[in-house]
Design a protein around this motif. Structure first.
Motif, mmCIF file in Angstrom:
data_model
loop_
_atom_site.group_PDB
_atom_site.id
_atom_site.type_symbol
_atom_site.label_atom_id
_atom_site.label_comp_id
_atom_site.label_asym_id
_atom_site.label_seq_id
_atom_site.Cartn_x
_atom_site.Cartn_y
_atom_site.Cartn_z
ATOM 1 N N LYS A 1 -6.348 0.573 3.084
ATOM 2 C CA LYS A 1 -4.907 0.828 3.422
ATOM 3 C C LYS A 1 -4.351 1.583 2.187
ATOM 4 O O LYS A 1 -3.267 2.127 2.451
ATOM 5 C CB LYS A 1 -4.222 -0.716 3.030
ATOM 6 C CG LYS A 1 -4.202 -1.532 4.140
ATOM 7 C CD LYS A 1 -4.018 -3.136 3.707
ATOM 8 C CE LYS A 1 -4.242 -4.073 4.683
ATOM 9 N NZ LYS A 1 -3.642 -5.371 4.208
ATOM 10 N N GLU A 2 -5.150 2.100 0.977
ATOM 11 C CA GLU A 2 -4.633 2.991 0.046
ATOM 12 C C GLU A 2 -5.285 4.421 0.467
ATOM 13 O O GLU A 2 -4.773 5.223 -0.332
ATOM 14 C CB GLU A 2 -4.967 2.584 -1.130
ATOM 15 C CG GLU A 2 -4.453 1.077 -1.757
ATOM 16 C CD GLU A 2 -3.011 1.103 -1.766
ATOM 17 O OE1 GLU A 2 -2.457 2.158 -2.165
ATOM 18 O OE2 GLU A 2 -2.350 0.246 -2.022
ATOM 19 N N ALA B 1 -4.601 -1.922 -4.889
ATOM 20 C CA ALA B 1 -5.266 -2.591 -4.065
ATOM 21 C C ALA B 1 -6.013 -3.884 -4.525
ATOM 22 O O ALA B 1 -6.071 -4.834 -3.910
ATOM 23 C CB ALA B 1 -6.365 -1.937 -2.996
ATOM 24 N N LYS C 1 -0.544 4.791 1.018
ATOM 25 C CA LYS C 1 -1.623 5.748 1.488
ATOM 26 C C LYS C 1 -1.783 6.975 0.950
ATOM 27 O O LYS C 1 -0.526 7.664 0.853
ATOM 28 C CB LYS C 1 -1.609 5.534 2.888
ATOM 29 C CG LYS C 1 -3.117 5.932 3.177
ATOM 30 C CD LYS C 1 -3.306 5.571 4.900
ATOM 31 C CE LYS C 1 -4.736 5.777 5.382
ATOM 32 N NZ LYS C 1 -4.910 5.377 6.737
ATOM 33 N N ARG D 1 -3.254 -6.305 -5.448
ATOM 34 C CA ARG D 1 -2.800 -7.136 -4.062
ATOM 35 C C ARG D 1 -3.638 -8.163 -3.697
ATOM 36 O O ARG D 1 -3.218 -9.004 -2.906
ATOM 37 C CB ARG D 1 -2.438 -6.018 -2.995
ATOM 38 C CG ARG D 1 -1.911 -6.210 -1.607
ATOM 39 C CD ARG D 1 -1.465 -5.291 -0.867
ATOM 40 N NE ARG D 1 -2.502 -4.332 -0.560
ATOM 41 C CZ ARG D 1 -2.796 -3.068 -0.933
ATOM 42 N NH1 ARG D 1 -1.835 -2.694 -1.879
ATOM 43 N NH2 ARG D 1 -3.681 -2.385 -0.552
ATOM 44 N N THR D 2 -4.868 -7.747 -3.650
ATOM 45 C CA THR D 2 -5.895 -8.615 -3.499
ATOM 46 C C THR D 2 -6.009 -9.890 -4.085
ATOM 47 O O THR D 2 -6.096 -11.223 -3.511
ATOM 48 C CB THR D 2 -7.410 -8.185 -3.511
ATOM 49 O OG1 THR D 2 -7.419 -6.889 -2.892
ATOM 50 C CG2 THR D 2 -8.522 -9.101 -3.170
ATOM 51 N N PRO E 1 0.750 -1.197 -0.036
ATOM 52 C CA PRO E 1 0.121 0.003 -0.025
ATOM 53 C C PRO E 1 0.933 1.355 -0.104
ATOM 54 O O PRO E 1 1.891 1.220 0.503
ATOM 55 C CB PRO E 1 -0.761 -0.089 1.282
ATOM 56 C CG PRO E 1 -0.667 -1.505 1.612
ATOM 57 C CD PRO E 1 0.589 -2.036 1.192
ATOM 58 N N LYS F 1 -11.740 -7.136 3.414
ATOM 59 C CA LYS F 1 -10.014 -7.289 4.104
ATOM 60 C C LYS F 1 -9.614 -5.918 4.258
ATOM 61 O O LYS F 1 -8.338 -5.791 4.745
ATOM 62 C CB LYS F 1 -9.107 -7.937 3.318
ATOM 63 C CG LYS F 1 -9.461 -9.329 3.255
ATOM 64 C CD LYS F 1 -9.390 -10.314 4.378
ATOM 65 C CE LYS F 1 -10.039 -11.642 4.123
ATOM 66 N NZ LYS F 1 -9.681 -12.402 5.545
ATOM 67 N N GLY F 2 -10.156 -4.798 3.982
ATOM 68 C CA GLY F 2 -9.866 -3.330 4.047
ATOM 69 C C GLY F 2 -8.255 -3.060 3.202
ATOM 70 O O GLY F 2 -7.723 -2.034 3.475
ATOM 71 N N GLU F 3 -8.380 -3.856 2.034
ATOM 72 C CA GLU F 3 -7.109 -3.545 1.185
ATOM 73 C C GLU F 3 -7.268 -2.067 0.545
ATOM 74 O O GLU F 3 -6.310 -1.178 0.371
ATOM 75 C CB GLU F 3 -7.115 -4.527 0.079
ATOM 76 C CG GLU F 3 -6.776 -5.739 0.605
ATOM 77 C CD GLU F 3 -5.332 -6.049 1.207
ATOM 78 O OE1 GLU F 3 -4.480 -5.172 0.899
ATOM 79 O OE2 GLU F 3 -5.297 -6.834 1.941
ATOM 80 N N LYS G 1 -7.866 11.426 2.015
ATOM 81 C CA LYS G 1 -8.698 10.333 1.999
ATOM 82 C C LYS G 1 -9.662 10.523 0.664
ATOM 83 O O LYS G 1 -10.256 11.579 0.604
ATOM 84 C CB LYS G 1 -9.460 9.924 3.111
ATOM 85 C CG LYS G 1 -10.458 8.778 3.094
ATOM 86 C CD LYS G 1 -11.043 8.175 4.323
ATOM 87 C CE LYS G 1 -11.881 7.100 4.425
ATOM 88 N NZ LYS G 1 -12.489 6.803 5.819
#
Length: 385
Positions: free
Chosen positions: A114-115, A297, A81, A300-301, A79, A109-111, A85
């Protein structure tokens, strides 16, 4: 995760294209913003990404059926970030289909979090979502470059296919099935003039593999009589003689597999994804940083949870079935999908040839460079084109 379901009927391709063109004026004010015309490829620095350097990119021209999809290490790309946001809205036609699992899992999973992304998933049929994507009222669409999408791009809209979703496992027999007549061999089934039941219209990406399968048996999209049916009616119509053939999806084809009365004529091309993520002007032009973060994201997933035969893990199958709200037995009944974020060269050309054959293409063919953008996922994995 938030979802919203609409029940509006699917619009004919021509009507949708006209509607898309009508919305252009409504979106012009946003296009006057200098930031809205920024090219995401200009002045962007692509740095090597740890864990993706070796296999994080494959040659788009590689169309080998046994091609290994790109993969990074588990947890990669890491990630990055965003400083501020961002709220991202992505539309999808369903949240229960297996091909949507990476999107669902990235939220679960909140991926995305995280970004620095707050991702809202809305359930909208493609015809409803496309005008919203073109105007910038939603940011992304989990769909495919269908005829309506290509017709909209031809009409001047900034919509591009930016990442793929999956290709089928070689053991899958999701695709075109035909009921054999007495004395017929599965090796050659005359298809010209026969009826074909499908819940997917001629303007779907499935027109491409369907055309290939039909032509092997003397048919073609212009030589069969399409019967559009509800998802629950396609198999029934094939079994009771209402149609001669049908396009059966996972796991419905299991109902006829092994029955000598039916023959499988072909499915999705191996190693060539036909759908995935569409971005509109928001993530392509106004905020490409968020676009790259979204793809990072997603990728990565895939690398973390869907890198191989994910159905070999009983615990993960249980988790996935719960997330998709489907029975574990149904999920286990078909092979794992080959999740793949990369877009093959020439896919949109082949799709448009099928749309033209089916009579649903409008205007001149859209060049690939106008319909596809690999640059954002290239940046996400650190590949310099």
């Amino acid at each position: 995760m938030h979802t919203r379901v609409r029940t509006r009927k699917t619009w004919p391709t021509a009507l949708l294209a006209a509607t898309l063109l009508a919305t252009a004026t409504a979106g012009c004010a946003k296009e006057d913003d200098p930031k809205a015309t920024a090219d995401p490829a200009k002045a962007r620095t692509i740095k090597p990404v740890e864990g993706c350097a070796e296999n994080g990119w494959t040659d788009p021209a590689d169309l080998a059926p046994d091609r290994a999809p790109a993969r990074c290490d588990k947890g990669a790309p890491a990630p990055q970030k965003l400083k501020k946001k961002r709220k991202i809205t992505v539309a999808t036609g369903t949240v229960s289909a297996e091909y949507v699992a990476p999107l669902q899992m990235a939220v679960e999973k909140g991926e995305f979090a995280k970004e620095g992304l707050d991702v809202e998933v809305k359930v909208l049929p493609t015809p409803d979502a496309l005008p919203l994507l073109a105007k910038g009222d939603i940011d992304a669409q989990w769909a495919a470059p269908e005829a309506a999408v290509m017709n909209g791009i031809n009409g001047g809209f900034t919509i591009k296919w930016v990442a793929s979703n999956y290709s089928s496992d070689p053991k899958s027999r999701s695709g075109l099935w035909v009921r054999l007549k007495d004395g017929q061999s599965a090796k050659h089934v005359p298809m010209a003039g026969r009826t074909l039941g499908t819940m997917i219209g001629k303007g779907s990406v499935i027109a491409y593999p369907m055309s290939k399968a039909l032509k092997k048996h003397g048919g073609g999209l212009d030589k069969v009589d399409f019967r559009q049916l509800g998802s629950a009616d396609v198999l029934t119509a094939l079994q009771n003689g209402g149609v001669d053939s049908a396009w059966l999806l996972d796991p419905v084809w299991r109902k006829v597999d092994g029955d000598e009365k039916y023959a499988f004529l072909g499915g999705q091309p191996q190693g060539e994804p036909l759908g995935g993520l569409l971005f509109g002007p928001n993530l392509l032009q106004r905020d490409p940083d968020a676009g790259v973060a979204f793809l990072r994201a997603y990728i990565r997933t895939v690398n973390t949870y869907f890198a191989g035969d994910y159905k070999k893990d009983p615990g993960f199958v249980t988790e996935l079935a719960k997330l998709l709200k489907i029975e574990e037995s149904v999920l286990k009944s078909t092979p794992s999908l080959r999740m793949d974020w990369e877009i093959r060269s020439g896919t949109t050309d082949r799709l448009q040839a099928a749309y033209r054959e089916a009579g649903v293409a409008e205007g001149k063919p859209v060049p690939e460079k106008k319909a596809v953008d690999r640059r954002l996922y290239a940046e996400a994995v650190g590949h310099k084109p």
